[in-house]
Design a protein around this motif. Structure first.
Motif, mmCIF file in Angstrom:
data_model
loop_
_atom_site.group_PDB
_atom_site.id
_atom_site.type_symbol
_atom_site.label_atom_id
_atom_site.label_comp_id
_atom_site.label_asym_id
_atom_site.label_seq_id
_atom_site.Cartn_x
_atom_site.Cartn_y
_atom_site.Cartn_z
ATOM 1 N N ARG A 1 40.854 44.464 40.477
ATOM 2 C CA ARG A 1 40.583 44.001 39.297
ATOM 3 C C ARG A 1 39.305 42.801 39.469
ATOM 4 O O ARG A 1 38.281 42.791 39.116
ATOM 5 N N GLU A 2 40.034 41.973 40.288
ATOM 6 C CA GLU A 2 39.241 40.590 40.637
ATOM 7 C C GLU A 2 37.971 40.986 41.339
ATOM 8 O O GLU A 2 37.007 40.410 40.948
ATOM 9 N N ILE A 3 38.220 41.798 42.406
ATOM 10 C CA ILE A 3 36.863 42.291 43.395
ATOM 11 C C ILE A 3 36.062 43.037 42.605
ATOM 12 O O ILE A 3 34.571 42.986 42.755
ATOM 13 N N GLY A 4 36.617 43.873 41.594
ATOM 14 C CA GLY A 4 35.481 44.781 40.805
ATOM 15 C C GLY A 4 34.804 43.831 39.601
ATOM 16 O O GLY A 4 33.988 44.611 38.997
ATOM 17 N N GLY A 5 34.816 42.603 39.402
ATOM 18 C CA GLY A 5 34.299 41.864 38.586
ATOM 19 C C GLY A 5 34.846 41.548 37.249
ATOM 20 O O GLY A 5 34.324 41.150 36.256
ATOM 21 N N TYR A 6 36.271 41.821 37.171
ATOM 22 C CA TYR A 6 36.796 41.553 36.258
ATOM 23 C C TYR A 6 38.022 40.104 36.393
ATOM 24 O O TYR A 6 38.892 40.447 36.814
ATOM 25 N N THR B 1 48.075 44.562 44.054
ATOM 26 C CA THR B 1 46.847 45.379 44.493
ATOM 27 C C THR B 1 46.013 45.684 43.383
ATOM 28 O O THR B 1 44.768 45.559 43.452
ATOM 29 N N ALA B 2 46.494 45.889 42.246
ATOM 30 C CA ALA B 2 45.705 46.472 40.971
ATOM 31 C C ALA B 2 44.946 45.054 40.463
ATOM 32 O O ALA B 2 43.667 45.107 40.248
#
Length: 124
Positions: free
Chosen positions: A94-99, A89-90
């Motif tokens: 992060r992927e969804i948040g642009g990282y 989930t973390a």
């Protein structure tokens, strides 16, 4: 003992991988650091408490496999699956948040392997 190690090679690999990732997080501070919408969740997973939890669960599972502690092993595999699901989930957040990272793919595959181990293993 040698036959038990050979028979439970997947379990030892999963426990060892959990232990090693915990050690990795312990020595690589801010590996999961994120700025943005999911900052509070992903930064908690970078904490030394999460690393200690991974080390404890990984070591506990390895000891359960080696010494045939099946009652504790049931709980350890559930705990290991849960902690890797939280890391999935973390990494996904992060992927969804642009990282961009591929950690979520790795952890989802690892969790499938843990579930497979739990299903195929005889805990009697």
């Amino acid at each position: 003992m040698k036959a038990r190690i050979y028979k439970n090679a997947l379990g030892l690999i999963l426990g060892g991988q959990t232990l090693l990732f915990g050690l990795f997080l312990l020595f690589h501070k801010d590996f999961m650091e994120t700025k943005g919408a999911y900052e509070s969740f992903t930064n908690v997973m970078d904490d030394s408490h999460a690393a200690a939890l991974l080390i404890l669960i990984g070591l506990m599972y390895i000891l359960c496999v080696l010494f045939n502690w099946n009652k504790l092993r049931r709980w350890a595999i559930v705990a290991m699956s849960f902690i890797w699901l939280v890391f999935f989930t973390a990494f996904l957040l992060r992927e969804i948040g642009g990282y961009p990272n591929s950690g979520w793919i790795f952890t989802s595959g690892l969790n499938v392997a843990i579930i497979y181990e739990a299903v195929k293993e005889d805990f009697e």
